[in-house]
Design an enzyme around this catalytic site. Structure first.
Site, PDB file in Angstrom:
ATOM      1  N   LYS A   1       1.004  -1.302  -0.073  1.00 60.75           N
ATOM      2  CA  LYS A   1      -0.177   0.099   0.064  1.00 60.75           C
ATOM      3  C   LYS A   1       0.897   1.354   0.058  1.00 60.75           C
ATOM      4  CE  LYS A   1      -4.211  -2.142   0.756  1.00 60.75           C
ATOM      5  NZ  LYS A   1      -3.901  -3.229   1.497  1.00 60.75           N
TER       6      LYS A   1
ATOM      7  N   GLY B   1     -15.403 -13.646   0.860  1.00 58.19           N
ATOM      8  CA  GLY B   1     -15.457 -14.436   2.146  1.00 58.19           C
ATOM      9  C   GLY B   1     -15.533 -13.639   3.348  1.00 58.19           C
TER      10      GLY B   1
END
Ligand code: 3DU
Length: 217
Positions: A62, A169
């Site tokens: 990131k 998920g």
């Protein structure tokens, strides 16, 4: 990255043995492994090289700094064996350009984050960031599987760039919904690595994807 299984494993475990075990178990269902800070800080950067011997590695650092620092980070990640890196886009064109140059284009740019807080600051700027990713020659973008409608919107903007979608998920997104909306790959972490049978968990997601791909054939 050739789409075959369309699953990228988010390997957010913190121990080397567990990391290698999960990759070994799930390997036949994966196109790539995404490595983030928990594993790098837990085991050391050498884990990037170790996993890269088993599968293509996307280094999810990131990256979000000034151009020079971004360049230094990306160069190190590529030297360690990463096939691609993930950078934030909010730092602007010059910072992203430094990542693109240092990786020869192998950058995925975070447009809009998948968690609820992602709607506060990232959603309002996602379309501009996606356009910047395309203009700067990035390989693709990261868009939220938790908001398939936003993947569809991002697809309109980025054209043929790759879209990788986290949030399947544990965060509530569904792999087939993300792919139907226009993602090329889904990113799955906890739903695989916390499962008792990690191979089976990966196989289940892979089967869901295979059903979807058959449906659109
Ligand atoms: O929720 P999971 O356990 O499947 O992990 C998702 C991974 O994707 C995790 O590594 C996280 O850092 C990353 N990610 C997002 O979840 C959301 C984003 O917008 C970008 C990256």
């Amino acid at each position: 990255m050739i789409p075959k299984h369309r699953i990228i494993l988010a390997l957010d475990v913190t121990e080397r043995t567990k990391a290698l075990q999960v990759v070994d178990n799930a390997r036949s269902y994966l196109d790539a492994v995404k490595i983030n800070w928990p594993l790098i800080l837990g085991v050391g950067p050498v884990i990037i090289s170790d996993i890269a011997k088993l599968a293509p590695v996307i280094c999810d650092l990131k990256i979000a700094d000034i151009p020079n620092t971004n360049r230094l980070i990306v160069e190190r990640a590529m030297q360690l064996g990463a096939s691609a890196v993930i950078a934030h886009g909010f730092t602007g064109n010059d910072s992203l350009k430094a990542c693109v140059d240092a990786s020869e284009g192998r950058v995925f740019v975070v447009t809009e984050m998948s968690h609820p807080g992602g709607e506060e600051f990232t959603s309002p700027n996602a379309e501009r960031i996606a356009a910047m990713a395309r203009e700067q020659g990035a390989m693709g973008i990261v868009a939220p599987a938790t908001r398939p409608d936003r993947i569809s919107r991002m697809r309109e903007i980025v054209g043929s760039l790759k879209i990788i979608a986290p949030g399947v998920g544990a965060q509530g997104g569904k792999a087939s919904d993300a792919l139907r909306a226009g993602a090329d790959f889904v990113i799955v972490g906890r739903a695989i690595y916390t499962a008792e049978d990690t191979a089976k968990a990966a196989e289940n997601i892979s089967n869901e994807i295979a059903d979807y791909l058959r449906e659109i054939e």
